[in-house]
Structures are given as structure tokens and as C-alpha cells.
Design a protein around this motif. Sequence first.
Motif, short mmCIF file in Angstrom:
data_model
loop_
_atom_site.label_atom_id
_atom_site.label_comp_id
_atom_site.label_asym_id
_atom_site.label_seq_id
_atom_site.Cartn_x
_atom_site.Cartn_y
_atom_site.Cartn_z
N GLY A 135 36.52 39.87 47.94
CA GLY A 135 35.08 40.11 47.93
C GLY A 135 34.56 40.45 46.55
N LEU A 136 35.30 41.28 45.82
CA LEU A 136 34.86 41.71 44.49
C LEU A 136 34.94 40.58 43.47
CD1 LEU A 136 36.41 45.30 44.21
CD2 LEU A 136 34.22 44.58 45.18
N GLU A 137 35.80 39.60 43.73
CA GLU A 137 35.94 38.48 42.79
C GLU A 137 35.09 37.27 43.20
OE1 GLU A 137 40.12 37.73 42.76
OE2 GLU A 137 40.57 39.47 41.47
N SER A 138 34.36 37.40 44.31
CA SER A 138 33.55 36.27 44.77
C SER A 138 32.36 36.03 43.84
CB SER A 138 33.03 36.53 46.19
OG SER A 138 32.08 37.60 46.20
N ASP A 139 31.93 34.79 43.79
CA ASP A 139 30.77 34.45 42.95
C ASP A 139 29.54 35.24 43.36
OD1 ASP A 139 32.34 32.65 41.58
OD2 ASP A 139 31.61 30.88 42.66
N LEU A 140 29.38 35.45 44.66
CA LEU A 140 28.20 36.17 45.15
C LEU A 140 28.19 37.62 44.65
CD1 LEU A 140 25.65 36.27 46.92
CD2 LEU A 140 27.12 36.83 48.87
N PHE A 141 29.33 38.30 44.79
CA PHE A 141 29.38 39.70 44.35
C PHE A 141 29.22 39.82 42.84
CE2 PHE A 141 31.31 43.73 43.18
CZ PHE A 141 30.71 44.60 44.09
N LEU A 142 29.91 38.95 42.11
CA LEU A 142 29.79 38.99 40.65
C LEU A 142 28.35 38.75 40.20
CD1 LEU A 142 33.04 37.05 39.69
CD2 LEU A 142 32.62 39.52 39.46
N ALA A 143 27.65 37.89 40.92
CA ALA A 143 26.26 37.59 40.56
C ALA A 143 25.35 38.79 40.78
CB ALA A 143 25.74 36.39 41.35
N VAL A 144 25.53 39.48 41.90
CA VAL A 144 24.61 40.61 42.18
C VAL A 144 24.96 41.84 41.36
CG1 VAL A 144 24.20 39.78 44.52
CG2 VAL A 144 25.89 41.59 44.16
N MET A 145 26.17 41.87 40.77
CA MET A 145 26.56 43.00 39.94
C MET A 145 26.33 42.76 38.46
SD MET A 145 27.31 45.41 41.94
CE MET A 145 28.11 46.61 40.83
N ALA A 146 25.90 41.57 38.11
CA ALA A 146 25.61 41.28 36.70
C ALA A 146 24.48 42.19 36.22
CB ALA A 146 25.23 39.83 36.53
N LYS A 147 24.63 42.75 35.04
CA LYS A 147 23.59 43.64 34.52
C LYS A 147 22.35 42.84 34.20
CE LYS A 147 26.61 47.27 32.79
NZ LYS A 147 27.03 48.11 31.65
N GLN A 148 21.20 43.43 34.59
CA GLN A 148 19.93 42.75 34.38
C GLN A 148 19.60 42.75 32.90
OE1 GLN A 148 17.79 41.42 37.01
NE2 GLN A 148 19.82 41.58 37.94
#
Length: 206
Positions: free
Chosen positions: A193-206
Amino acid sequence: MSNLPTPGATLYSFRRCPYAMRARLALRYAGVQLRIVEVSLKAKPAEMLALSAKGTVPVLAVEDRVIDESLEIMHWALDQHDPDNWRLMGAPEAQRQMAALIAENDQVFKVHLNRYKYAERYPEAPMEHYRAQGEVFLAQLDSLLQEQRYLLAEHPSLADMALLPFVRQFAHVDREWFAQTPYRFLQEWLQGGLESDLFLAVMAKQ
């Protein structure tokens, strides 16, 4: 519903808050177009407080509606678009299990998580006591994951995404401890889950 941009949608969020994380996961998955306002918890913006007197993230302002509960935001997002059937439509027993898991996470596990993470605030018992209480839920999840790749199906569901940020937080209190637990299936689920594209995208710093 079709996946159309939602004009004027704004999400007040805090990057590391698990409630805000799960709201962002569902909104991004559903393809909702929105502006994300990163909130400083020490200086909450007046416009957010005007929308929701609770003063907690996440808060979603969309059209003529304000939603300030993370799970409700997730359901709203899936009403817009749910291409991979996170809601497990057509599987009523799995939906019942999903509701029960999320309720257990939000009402029971989160209490143990808070006391484990901030054990110094609860000196009436040692940290290990609170960890053991939370561990009961981890064992339950690991048992489910022995049956299939995700909690309730062979694909991610609302349950996986609603719980992921909280299991992450619990695991990260003491990563060495979590790594040596017998919950191999849960460890793999969390890592995936933590390595998924979706999670990485929502955790990217704005």
C-alpha cells in the motif's frame, strides 16, 4: 456517475493526518479535481473554520456542500466514480464486513493507537500495554489477508484504504518491533500500500 471535474472543490488537509490521508486517497482514485489547502494545525485558516466549526481536517467544500468527516468524504468520492469497485457492489456480505472493519478501526483501534503513540500522556499503563491492545486488531487483519491479497477481495476496497493510514501510523511507532512480529501478510499488505502509485501521489508534498 461519470468522472467529471468538480469545479470549485477544495480540500483542507494535513499531509500526515491519517483521516486526511484516506480522504485524499479516495478523492484521487475517483479523479475528483480539487484544490488542496495544506493546513497548519497551529494556525488553522479562517475560511476552514468558517466552513466547519470542528476545526479538524479533512474538510471538503464542494459546490454548495461541506463534508467534514473523512469517511463521508470517501463515500462522496466513490459516488462520483468507483472504477475498481472499492465499494464491493454485488457482495453484500463483504460490504457488511467492510463496515464492521472500518467501525472497529475508527472506534476501537484508533483509541489504542493514540495511547500507544503518545504513551507518555497515559502513564497509568506502560506503552507495551497499549500496543498489545492494538495488536489484537493487527492479528485480525493478518488473518483476513491470509485468505486473499487485500482485506476483503482480490483487489483494494474501501476497507483497505480507510485502514491503511492508521496501520501505517501504528507500525511506524516502533518499526523494529513491527518488522519482527509474526504478521507477515499484514506487513506485505502495508508495504504494498505504501509503495503504490496512489499512496505515493497523495503523500507528495504540495
